[in-house]
Each structure stands twice: as C-alpha cells, then as structure tokens.
Motif scaffolding. Structure first.
Motif, PDB file in Angstrom:
ATOM      1  N   THR A  60       0.844  -1.184   0.000  1.00 31.60           N
ATOM      2  CA  THR A  60       0.000   0.000   0.000  1.00 31.60           C
ATOM      3  C   THR A  60       0.881   1.236   0.000  1.00 31.60           C
ATOM      4  O   THR A  60       1.879   1.293   0.730  1.00 31.60           O
ATOM      5  CB  THR A  60      -0.897   0.013   1.255  1.00 31.60           C
ATOM      6  N   SER A  61       0.534   2.227  -0.820  1.00 34.05           N
ATOM      7  CA  SER A  61       1.229   3.509  -0.832  1.00 34.05           C
ATOM      8  C   SER A  61       2.724   3.313  -1.101  1.00 34.05           C
ATOM      9  O   SER A  61       3.091   2.722  -2.105  1.00 34.05           O
ATOM     10  CB  SER A  61       0.960   4.246   0.480  1.00 34.05           C
ATOM     11  N   SER A  64       3.564  -0.014  -2.152  1.00 35.65           N
ATOM     12  CA  SER A  64       3.248  -0.435  -3.520  1.00 35.65           C
ATOM     13  C   SER A  64       4.413  -0.157  -4.463  1.00 35.65           C
ATOM     14  O   SER A  64       4.636  -0.904  -5.419  1.00 35.65           O
ATOM     15  CB  SER A  64       1.976   0.272  -4.013  1.00 35.65           C
ATOM     16  N   THR A 136      -5.230   0.200  -3.435  1.00 36.81           N
ATOM     17  CA  THR A 136      -5.591   1.602  -3.561  1.00 36.81           C
ATOM     18  C   THR A 136      -7.055   1.767  -3.168  1.00 36.81           C
ATOM     19  O   THR A 136      -7.755   0.776  -2.921  1.00 36.81           O
ATOM     20  CB  THR A 136      -5.331   2.122  -4.993  1.00 36.81           C
ATOM     21  N   ALA A 170      -1.818   5.974  -8.041  1.00 34.25           N
ATOM     22  CA  ALA A 170      -3.101   5.955  -7.338  1.00 34.25           C
ATOM     23  C   ALA A 170      -2.916   5.516  -5.887  1.00 34.25           C
ATOM     24  O   ALA A 170      -3.443   6.130  -4.955  1.00 34.25           O
ATOM     25  CB  ALA A 170      -4.075   5.017  -8.050  1.00 34.25           C
ATOM     26  N   SER A 171      -2.128   4.457  -5.676  1.00 36.47           N
ATOM     27  CA  SER A 171      -1.935   3.914  -4.332  1.00 36.47           C
ATOM     28  C   SER A 171      -1.177   4.875  -3.425  1.00 36.47           C
ATOM     29  O   SER A 171      -1.289   4.791  -2.197  1.00 36.47           O
ATOM     30  CB  SER A 171      -1.185   2.582  -4.408  1.00 36.47           C
ATOM     31  N   THR A 172      -0.411   5.799  -4.023  1.00 34.74           N
ATOM     32  CA  THR A 172       0.390   6.733  -3.227  1.00 34.74           C
ATOM     33  C   THR A 172      -0.242   8.116  -3.131  1.00 34.74           C
ATOM     34  O   THR A 172       0.379   9.038  -2.588  1.00 34.74           O
ATOM     35  CB  THR A 172       1.808   6.884  -3.819  1.00 34.74           C
ATOM     36  N   PHE A 193      -8.943   7.683  -7.720  1.00 34.67           N
ATOM     37  CA  PHE A 193      -8.305   6.844  -6.704  1.00 34.67           C
ATOM     38  C   PHE A 193      -7.370   7.655  -5.817  1.00 34.67           C
ATOM     39  O   PHE A 193      -6.711   8.594  -6.272  1.00 34.67           O
ATOM     40  CB  PHE A 193      -7.521   5.714  -7.373  1.00 34.67           C
ATOM     41  N   ASP A 195      -4.772   7.190  -1.990  1.00 34.41           N
ATOM     42  CA  ASP A 195      -3.889   6.311  -1.221  1.00 34.41           C
ATOM     43  C   ASP A 195      -4.661   5.164  -0.563  1.00 34.41           C
ATOM     44  O   ASP A 195      -5.671   5.380   0.104  1.00 34.41           O
ATOM     45  CB  ASP A 195      -3.193   7.151  -0.149  1.00 34.41           C
ATOM     46  N   GLY A 196      -4.146   3.936  -0.752  1.00 39.56           N
ATOM     47  CA  GLY A 196      -4.766   2.786  -0.106  1.00 39.56           C
ATOM     48  C   GLY A 196      -4.713   2.844   1.402  1.00 39.56           C
ATOM     49  O   GLY A 196      -5.420   2.104   2.086  1.00 39.56           O
TER      50      GLY A 196
END
Length: 370
Positions: A60-61, A64, A136, A170-172, A193, A195-196
């Motif tokens: 995650t983030s 990732s 994400t 997207a995840s960050t 999207f 941050d997860g």
C-alpha cells in the motif's frame, strides 16, 4: 514456468506484504535487505531475488512502489538506494498556489521515477515475475481495491492494461499530499483513486491473506502453518500518546490532524491481532493486557498460516532498545511521513532493528524454494 503456472502450482506459498508510510519506506527496505541476505545464504544463491522466493508481493502507498519494483526483479539494495537518492526530490516539490488550497506536493518527480523504472509496463505484463497486489482506494465509490495480476482474476480483463506507474500513483495519492489519480477501469468508467492507506489496509497483510485464500479471488491457496507463509513489514508506525488536558483542550483542527493517524494505527493493530490469532507466529507482539498475543486463539485445530511481522515502532522504547537515545528529541519529526531529511536515519533504525528481530529460523525449511 509462466506466472500463471507458478501461481497455480502445488506446494507451500509465500506472501510478502508491505505497509504504507511515505519516506519511512526506507525503514522497510532495511528489513527487506536483511531478509534478502538471509534467504540468499539459506539457498546458497547470492543472486536470489525476493521475487524468486515470494509467490505474491503486495503493498500500500510507499509499499506499492517497493512491491512492484521487487516483483519485476529489482534487488532490495537498488530500491533502497533509489529512496535514499531521490526521496528529497519526491518530497521537495511543494505546491505554492496563492489564495488556493491544493495538494501539498507536486507529483512530477514521482511520475518521472516511476516512468523511468516501469516505462509502459502494465498490470498484466509478463515481465512481472511473480504475483503482485497493489492496494488503492477508489474515492468516488468508497471501495478498497486490491489490484492483482492473476490472469484468472474476476476483473483482470478490465485492469490488465492499466499502466503500473498509474496504479502506483493511485496507491500513493495520500489526500492533502498528492492529487487523486484517474484510472480507466473499463466499461467506459473512470475512477478517482487515492492512497490505499485511507482504508483498513495501510497494513495490507490481512487483506492479502484473504485475497490469497478466499473463493472470490483466483489464488485459492491452501491454509496451514506449513502451507502458507505471510511476511509483513512495517514503516515504523506507532501510537502517539497525549496528556489528558491536551485532549480536552483540542480544537477542531487538532482533531483533523490527529484522527487519520489514530485510525491507521488501529487498523494496523487489528490486522496484527487477527493474523496472530489465526496463525503461528514465532515472535508475536503483545496487543494489549487483555488480548496478550492471542497467537492461534482462533485456530484451535491448527494455525492457518505461518506469520511474521517485522517493524520498528518509532517510540521511546524502540530507540532506547537500539541504543539510539540521541534521536529521542527528534522523535515526532521522525514520524512525519514526508520529511525526506530523515531517510538516512530511518534506514539506520531499520538496519539495527532488522539485525535484532529477523532470525534464519523464522523461515522454516519447508518454505524453501527448489
């Protein structure tokens, strides 16, 4: 062996799950450096990569970024040096828009680095050498998305052509730090999207355990302490304590700043509790005075996994145990996810903590690769 054949092959499976935490990912990489060295020694293979050992790598983030680079065959040392060299660029380009509220950081430096290392690679690219899971959050619908590269995934056809650099972006996309990321999710839809970490999966270990085992996902790996290894690595998150009167006197903006960290910490502890309760854990942590460690409490007929969790919570005890008391005056600053000036210090904390925590016997022989 193709990636699909590997994901569907019989035998024990190994998962690596990496937390979010911004520049504190340098701490994560110090743990991974130790794991990589131990596995190379175990297998008498000095060029062994973590993507050779782990069948599913996810994060995650900031996790990732690390997970994806590992999954395409990068050495831990390469990624760690990238963080040390470029961390100041990614968290140095601040937006200064007079009279407007906008994201704290520009994303141009991050995009440049992701493009350099990933180019046009997509989620379904065969150059991804092992299972990959990037977490994400789709902000416009509120759903948490674990994007996976398993060719038999329910949404693989819609997601396989999304560029890895865009999924990581997207995840960050931590709210207030970076702008949300638009992704084409198929069927004429665009999703927004973020941050997860804005979910229950900033620590993605429990989510990845479920992705790997429940019937709704294509992996459907067998459970058991001799069949499934989950290795989870943190970024130094810790519980922040306040004086009673500080809480009573808190203003609205104080709560706005404190609540996200409270929720992320609680979610991580919940993940730790559940996985310890379901699994065999050789170095469990005490959750609290009532739960204690709860190891295997929910699996009376046998642990469902072999579970490893490595982290160096950024608190007084950790620094004292590591003989790094000189850093205590800077503790609050070390916890800041965007202060790139701390990256070398965080790496040193991780190196010392990894040497103390990670032992060869934590990785049982039945999880060795052929």
């Amino acid at each position: 062996m193709t990636s699909l054949e590997r994901l569907k092959s019989p035998g024990p499976k190994r998962i690596l799950a990496l937390d979010g935490g911004g520049i504190r990912g340098t701490l994560t990489l110090s743990f991974l450096e130790r794991i990589e060295a131990l596995l190379r020694a175990r297998h008498s293979k000095p060029d062994l990569l973590l993507c050779d050992y782990f069948d599913l790598i996810g994060g995650t983030s900031t996790g990732s970024i690390i997970a994806t680079l590992l999954a395409i065959g990068k050495e831990v040392g390469f990624i760690k040096q990238m963080y040390l060299d470029l961390g100041s660029e990614i968290f140095a380009q601040k937006n200064n828009v007079f009279g407007m509220i906008t994201a704290k950081f520009k994303d141009s430096a991050l995009k440049k680095q992701l493009t350099q290392h990933l180019g046009e690679m997509t989620l379904g690219d065969p150059r991804v050498r092992t299972g990959l899971c990037i977490v994400t959050k789709r902000a416009d619908t509120g759903g948490t998305w674990p994007l996976i590269n398993h060719p038999e995934g329910k949404y693989f056809a819609q997601n396989k052509d999304i560029k890895l650099r865009d999924i990581i972006r997207a995840s960050t996309a931590a709210p207030t730090y970076f702008k949300p990321q638009l992704l084409d999710v198929g069927s004429g839809q665009m999703g927004a999207f973020v941050d997860g970490g804005v979910s229950m999966a900033n620590n993605p270990a429990l989510l990845m355990f479920l992705v790997a085992t429940v019937q709704g996902f294509p992996f459907r790996w067998a459970t058991g302490a001799d069949k499934l290894l989950v290795t989870s690595v943190g970024t130094g998150a810790s519980r922040i304590r306040f004086k009673v009167q500080e809480v009573m006197d808190s203003k609205l903006w104080h709560w706005a700043r404190a609540v996200p960290n409270m929720l992320m910490y609680d979610a991580s502890v919940q993940t730790q509790l559940i996985l310890q309760a379901l699994g065999h854990c050789p170095q469990p942590v005490i959750i609290d005075r009532e739960f204690d460690t709860a190891v295997s409490d929910l699996a009376p007929h046998g642990a469902l996994l072999h579970y490893l969790r490595y982290d160096a919570p950024l608190n007084e005890k950790t620094l004292t145990d590591l003989n790094m008391e000189h850093l205590l005056p800077n503790l609050e600053d070390l916890r800041e996810m965007s202060n790139a000036e701390n990256r070398f210090t965080l790496a040193q904390i991780g190196e010392k903590a990894a040497a103390a925590q990670i032992l060869p016997e934590h990785f049982p022989a039945h999880f060795d690769i052929a």
